[in-house]
Enzyme design. Structure first.
Site, PDB file in Angstrom:
ATOM      1  N   HIS A 265       7.511  -7.535 -11.189  1.00 14.43           N
ATOM      2  CA  HIS A 265       7.676  -6.138 -10.786  1.00 14.43           C
ATOM      3  C   HIS A 265       7.513  -5.986  -9.266  1.00 14.43           C
ATOM      4  O   HIS A 265       8.396  -5.455  -8.585  1.00 14.43           O
ATOM      5  CB  HIS A 265       6.641  -5.280 -11.531  1.00 14.43           C
ATOM      6  CG  HIS A 265       6.722  -3.823 -11.195  1.00 14.43           C
ATOM      7  ND1 HIS A 265       7.347  -2.905 -11.997  1.00 14.43           N
ATOM      8  CD2 HIS A 265       6.269  -3.120 -10.134  1.00 14.43           C
ATOM      9  CE1 HIS A 265       7.279  -1.711 -11.442  1.00 14.43           C
ATOM     10  NE2 HIS A 265       6.623  -1.807 -10.303  1.00 14.43           N
ATOM     11  N   GLU A 266       6.395  -6.452  -8.759  1.00 16.61           N
ATOM     12  CA  GLU A 266       6.135  -6.270  -7.318  1.00 16.61           C
ATOM     13  C   GLU A 266       7.132  -7.075  -6.484  1.00 16.61           C
ATOM     14  O   GLU A 266       7.467  -6.691  -5.368  1.00 16.61           O
ATOM     15  CB  GLU A 266       4.689  -6.657  -6.977  1.00 16.61           C
ATOM     16  CG  GLU A 266       3.610  -5.839  -7.700  1.00 16.61           C
ATOM     17  CD  GLU A 266       3.796  -4.332  -7.629  1.00 16.61           C
ATOM     18  OE1 GLU A 266       4.404  -3.826  -6.657  1.00 16.61           O
ATOM     19  OE2 GLU A 266       3.343  -3.636  -8.558  1.00 16.61           O
ATOM     20  N   HIS A 269      10.031  -4.897  -5.662  1.00 13.16           N
ATOM     21  CA  HIS A 269       9.751  -4.038  -4.497  1.00 13.16           C
ATOM     22  C   HIS A 269       9.875  -4.846  -3.202  1.00 13.16           C
ATOM     23  O   HIS A 269      10.426  -4.394  -2.208  1.00 13.16           O
ATOM     24  CB  HIS A 269       8.335  -3.469  -4.583  1.00 13.16           C
ATOM     25  CG  HIS A 269       8.157  -2.397  -5.628  1.00 13.16           C
ATOM     26  ND1 HIS A 269       8.884  -1.243  -5.628  1.00 13.16           N
ATOM     27  CD2 HIS A 269       7.312  -2.310  -6.693  1.00 13.16           C
ATOM     28  CE1 HIS A 269       8.500  -0.478  -6.658  1.00 13.16           C
ATOM     29  NE2 HIS A 269       7.554  -1.107  -7.323  1.00 13.16           N
ATOM     30  N   GLU A 295      11.553   1.833  -7.326  1.00  9.38           N
ATOM     31  CA  GLU A 295      11.176   1.454  -8.687  1.00  9.38           C
ATOM     32  C   GLU A 295      12.379   0.902  -9.464  1.00  9.38           C
ATOM     33  O   GLU A 295      12.217   0.091 -10.372  1.00  9.38           O
ATOM     34  CB  GLU A 295      10.550   2.658  -9.396  1.00  9.38           C
ATOM     35  CG  GLU A 295       9.777   2.321 -10.654  1.00  9.38           C
ATOM     36  CD  GLU A 295       8.483   1.538 -10.411  1.00  9.38           C
ATOM     37  OE1 GLU A 295       8.126   1.278  -9.244  1.00  9.38           O
ATOM     38  OE2 GLU A 295       7.842   1.157 -11.406  1.00  9.38           O
TER      39      GLU A 295
HETATM   40 ZN    ZN Z   1       6.528  -0.236  -8.910  1.00  9.48          ZN
END
Ligand code: ZN
Length: 500
Positions: A265-266, A269, A295
């Site tokens: 997830h990160e 980003h 996101e």
């Molecule tokens: Zn996030």
């Protein structure tokens, strides 16, 4: 105009550096700072935030913008110069409405609330955090009053995270999404199919987990020469420019998902920030345009790639090599386990289908507090009630309930809806990338992720904040935000795992 443009850029470079210093202090507060330094750090961050605000709202910037606007109007709309003047006008007009004194006061209140929150959560003591929350919501309303709004107080806050988005639009997106989600959860329940998740719990060595997940994010394209990974309680990604983009993560030595999926997830980003065009660096156009678009990138790598069959065809043998007790677990069992759909208490651990219900609940609570319909003291009961209504599960502690998220302690109110907007957009972008590269998923199975990253780089990342989220999405996909592809994706996932 060259002199004025250079003058504006020089000023923005100073502003960027001050912002990076605050971000670095905040990262340090989470990773290295001794607990006793909290008050002093709050003061330092407050001072730098005030300076940042003072430089940003310097009347000289207003004069430069006035000088540059006629010139910018003659430039191509998508040129860096026109975009810079356009974006600065918008940000400047918003920021000058906020008194410098308020910025310092709010930064300090947030820093202190953020240092109280982990203890209150650990001790299951809502009363300990309540006065800080009261103050944060009060100051947030004060902030909304400064920046102004026409329809709803929530719009003033949301606009800071998702430019041009309104609470009424979020509601219009959430209402049908909620209906579809509830139907899917019901279908899963009625399928009578149980998914065995036992393989995800057990002995998962701390260092082995970190090494494996780090290898995965590097395969996705995360450049460790311009990044690093550290451990925190609540994972996030931060950056001090495109060449220093840091991931934070959490490791649970008894549970596979926490570290692995938070890293993917990160990483999403981080890839976005690392892919911002070098020419935009040191200006307000550098980096992600909004939290929703941000996101969309994190969810894309975490879910659309990271929970896909083709990704696991490549990744599972490596997971088995790292954790020997998985050698006897068939890949299908593991794949179903990481795609289980089950109402649960913790947002960040929620599955793809029920996740948005957690967001809707928070959106409604924030709105109700700002409208004066819910009191802070009643929040734990309000929370539990809505959990029961939305998900059919009720937390037994405030740590698993109203105190679970870090956001409110940081003054991030109006932020939660962007998570669901990101989920929706992630599928729109993924499908556009797949239309351009139909063999995308075959490549995942070979450990190749360059096609999807390349498409995101070209259509999203390089543009930084040059376009509004809506403009960017339209340029990339030809359409505005639309939950239909996302709902269709969730239906396919439910059918794949539960056969309904
Ligand atoms: Zn996030």
């Amino acid at each position: 105009m060259d002199t004025q443009l250079q003058d504006l850029k020089d000023r923005l470079a100073t502003i960027k550096d001050l912002g990076s210093a605050v971000a670095l202090m905040s990262w340090d507060q989470d990773i290295h700072m001794p607990a006793g330094a909290a008050q002093g750090r709050a003061q330092q961050m407050s001072t730098l935030s005030r300076l940042h605000h003072d430089h940003f709202t310097d009347p000289a910037i207003g004069r430069l913008l006035e000088d540059l606007e006629p010139w910018a109007a003659d430039q191509p709309y998508d040129s860096d110069g026109a975009a810079l003047v356009r974006k600065m006008r918008r940000d400047y007009d918003r920021e000058i409405k906020v008194p410098s004194e308020f910025v310092a006061r709010f930064t300090k209140a947030r820093s202190i609330a953020n240092s109280v929150w982990p203890t209150a959560k650990q001790e299951n003591d809502f009363a300990k955090f309540a006065p800080h929350l009261e103050e944060i919501f009060g100051m947030t309303a004060e902030y909304a009053g400064y920046v102004g709004y026409t329809d709803h107080i929530y719009d003033a806050l949301l606009d800071g995270y998702e430019p041009d988005m309104k609470a009424a639009q979020v509601e219009a997106i959430f209402i049908p999404l909620r209906e579809e989600t509830v139907k899917l959860v019901q279908a899963v329940r009625e399928s009578g199919q149980a998914v065995d998740v036992s393989c995800l719990s057990g002995d998962f060595d701390h260092d082995t987990q970190l090494a494996l997940a780090t290898k995965m994010v590097q395969a996705f394209g995360y450049d460790m020469n311009r990044g690093r990974v550290d451990e925190v309680a609540h994972p996030y990604c931060t950056n001090f420019g495109r060449d220093d983009v840091r991931i934070t993560t959490t490791v649970d030595p008894t549970f596979f998902n926490s570290n692995f999926f938070s890293m993917l997830h990160e990483c999403g980003h981080a890839l976005y920030e690392q892919g911002s065009a070098p020419a935009l660096e040191h200006t307000t156009l550098a980096g992600g345009v909004s939290l929703g678009i941000h996101e969309s990138q994190s969810r894309l790598w975490e879910n659309l790639v990271g929970r896909s069959r083709s990704f696991w065809a490549w990744a599972y043998p490596q997971v088995q090599a790292s954790f020997h007790h998985l050698r006897g677990v068939p890949s299908e069992t593991f794949y179903r386990a990481i795609n289980v759909i089950e109402p649960s208490l913790i947002r960040i651990e929620a599955d793809e289908v029920t996740y948005n219900l957690h967001i809707m609940l928070r959106f409604e609570i924030e709105k109700a507090i700002l409208e004066g319909k819910v009191k802070i003291a009643d929040l734990p009961q309000e929370w539990d009630q809505r959990m029961e209504n939305y998900l059919g599960v009720v937390p037994s502690t405030v740590a698993q309930g109203v105190l679970q998220d870090v956001h409110w302690s940081l003054g991030l109110i109006g932020y939660f809806p962007t998570y669901s907007l990101g989920n929706i957009v992630s599928v729109q972008l993924y499908e556009a990338a797949k239309a351009a590269h139909p063999r995308l998923e075959d490549e995942f199975a070979q450990g190749q992720f360059g096609a999807v990253l390349g498409w995101m780089r070209e259509n999203i990342h390089v543009h930084g904040s040059k376009f509004t989220p809506n403009e960017l999405l339209k340029r990339a996909t030809g359409s505005e935000i639309d939950s239909a592809p996302y709902v269709a994706y969730l239906k396919r996932k439910v059918a794949d795992i539960y056969g309904v």
